[in-house]
Design an enzyme around this catalytic site. Structure first.
Site, mmCIF file in Angstrom:
data_model
loop_
_atom_site.group_PDB
_atom_site.id
_atom_site.type_symbol
_atom_site.label_atom_id
_atom_site.label_comp_id
_atom_site.label_asym_id
_atom_site.label_seq_id
_atom_site.Cartn_x
_atom_site.Cartn_y
_atom_site.Cartn_z
ATOM 1 N N ARG B 49 0.720 -1.279 0.526
ATOM 2 C CA ARG B 49 0.159 0.120 -0.081
ATOM 3 C C ARG B 49 1.275 0.891 -0.346
ATOM 4 O O ARG B 49 2.049 1.525 0.658
ATOM 5 C CB ARG B 49 -0.914 -0.348 1.446
ATOM 6 C CG ARG B 49 -1.472 -1.519 1.318
ATOM 7 C CD ARG B 49 -2.104 -1.341 2.820
ATOM 8 N NE ARG B 49 -2.886 -2.493 2.818
ATOM 9 C CZ ARG B 49 -3.313 -2.219 4.582
ATOM 10 N NH1 ARG B 49 -3.195 -2.115 5.866
ATOM 11 N NH2 ARG B 49 -3.866 -4.146 4.813
ATOM 12 N N ASP B 51 0.710 5.307 1.190
ATOM 13 C CA ASP B 51 -0.147 6.075 2.672
ATOM 14 C C ASP B 51 -0.989 7.177 1.618
ATOM 15 O O ASP B 51 -0.484 7.541 0.372
ATOM 16 C CB ASP B 51 0.410 6.539 3.690
ATOM 17 C CG ASP B 51 1.185 5.761 4.212
ATOM 18 O OD1 ASP B 51 0.131 4.863 4.440
ATOM 19 O OD2 ASP B 51 2.004 6.135 5.078
ATOM 20 N N ARG B 198 9.502 7.659 6.110
ATOM 21 C CA ARG B 198 8.519 8.862 6.300
ATOM 22 C C ARG B 198 9.154 9.337 7.679
ATOM 23 O O ARG B 198 10.119 10.441 8.176
ATOM 24 C CB ARG B 198 7.456 9.328 5.968
ATOM 25 C CG ARG B 198 6.835 9.566 5.169
ATOM 26 C CD ARG B 198 5.087 9.449 5.098
ATOM 27 N NE ARG B 198 4.510 9.417 5.825
ATOM 28 C CZ ARG B 198 3.572 10.017 5.676
ATOM 29 N NH1 ARG B 198 2.780 9.349 5.573
ATOM 30 N NH2 ARG B 198 2.760 11.302 7.143
#
Lengths: 247, 247
Positions: B49, B51, B198
């Site tokens: 996935r 975000d 991140r």
């Protein structure tokens, strides 16, 4: 008292630099905000106009204001940038001598035109020009050399331009490679005619896609006819990269 | 029959990859369009996935379809891309063997996190992360070396992650320089935990701004505590650059 500004903007939401009644323009936004901040109605003079959609990394402009104005660089930048929309920023401001003129004392200007090579539109490069993958960037590179020097660029000016002198000096013209099939055509010259960079870029694409040979660039320059050059490509991928006053 | 897709998207207008009721997602848009084109309700399985706001240059996904489906690459790409929104594109599609699984057969993934160094927000870099000009990119570069190798990355996982195994192998980690103060942190690894890139990027900024030394990266890894790492920076400047299946 003259104040010089260095300005960056994303031009995609504007009808170009020049203030026009009823249109959202870079000059319009800046004059409104700067006038409010300095409590005096000022007029901005830029190194040159940029067209609708065209961006700048370092546009230069100046304005005049009464001698008793107290200029404080940090206060000025802070206030102006606080009130400007997010897509325009004044990167620097300083007091300059009366002999400085943002338009008439320019020595060199550099533009970059960003393009990518791909069979299909790429979402990550939406602002840039797509060139089909049958293009040869090497042929475009080869054609760039014919631009360098002093030439009459009448072939590369929009027909509606009011100019009569088309002689400009090109100091450098090359293709930059950013990887992942993203490139920029970068050109530095004494000055540029209306739509000149966009028409040169259209001509480079004609050459890159083998519609004519690289040395056709020389013939197109010598021919002084707009009809022989390529089409005027979109303004959105164009960036006024820097303006040099020989300081 | 399994079809593998290579997908590029600008994630800024989406709530991430994963289909969610009442949300606009990349998976949702793709499943709707592909199902319409192949006249069968298909489910997409991605390499992982992404975000909300995160982009992909080459996300990989697969779907299964009945053996009697007549796959024509050009027809498929043409139809799917005609109906997809402009910010998603299927760059390629091909039939793969049953042993291929977009999620479970990944060998390596590469992410890029774009940032620029400036005292002020830059309109031309609006999608990228701004880092104040007191940062040292050289210190960030130095810290990157401690990421390479097999490590337990528990310090770099969002607390809400349901995972229990935090061991991943990082093959490469470096800072790319694109000029004009624009950089990207590029990291290649066997896999990545939720928010891992991140949080590593947030930690690199802590190091670059001298809140801790470059070798603190090693201590933060060894400490296995989320609290010692930097903050989770915005998803918008992050790009899933490539997915490698060792083919």
């Amino acid at each position: 008292m003259k104040i010089k500004l260095i300005i960056e903007y994303d031009g995609s939401q504007y009808s170009g630099w020049q203030a026009q009644e009823g249109q959202r323009t870079i000059q319009g936004e800046l004059e409104r905000v700067v006038s409010d901040v300095v409590h005096e109605k000022i007029t901005l003079y830029a190194s040159g106009r940029t067209d609708a959609g065209v961006n700048a990394r370092a546009q230069v402009a100046h304005f005049e204001i009464g001698e008793n104005f107290k200029f404080n660089r940090f206060q000025f930048l802070g206030s102006v940038n606080f009130f400007l929309p997010d897509d325009i920023i004044v990167k620097d401001a300083c007091v300059v001598g009366d002999d400085f003129d943002a338009r008439f004392t320019v020595k060199k200007k550099t533009y970059r035109y960003y393009f990518y090579v791909s069979r299909f539109e790429r979402p990550l490069f939406a602002k840039f020009l797509r060139v089909n993958d049958n293009v040869s960037v090497d042929l475009m590179r080869e054609a760039c050399q014919y631009l360098i020097g002093e030439h009459d660029f009448k072939s590369f000016v929009a027909r509606k331009s009011g100019k009569t002198n088309f002689v400009r000096t090109i100091y450098d013209a090359k293709i930059l490679d950013f990887g992942d099939d993203l490139f920029a055509f970068e050109i530095t010259g004494s000055g540029f005619l209306y739509n000149m960079v966009r028409i040169i870029m259209g001509t480079l694409i004609k050459i890159g896609t083998k519609k004519c040979a690289p040395n056709a660039m020389k013939e197109i320059i010598d021919g002084k006819s707009r009809a022989s050059a390529g089409k005027t490509v979109s303004g959105t991928p164009l960036v006024l990269f820097s303006v040099d006053y020989g300081e």
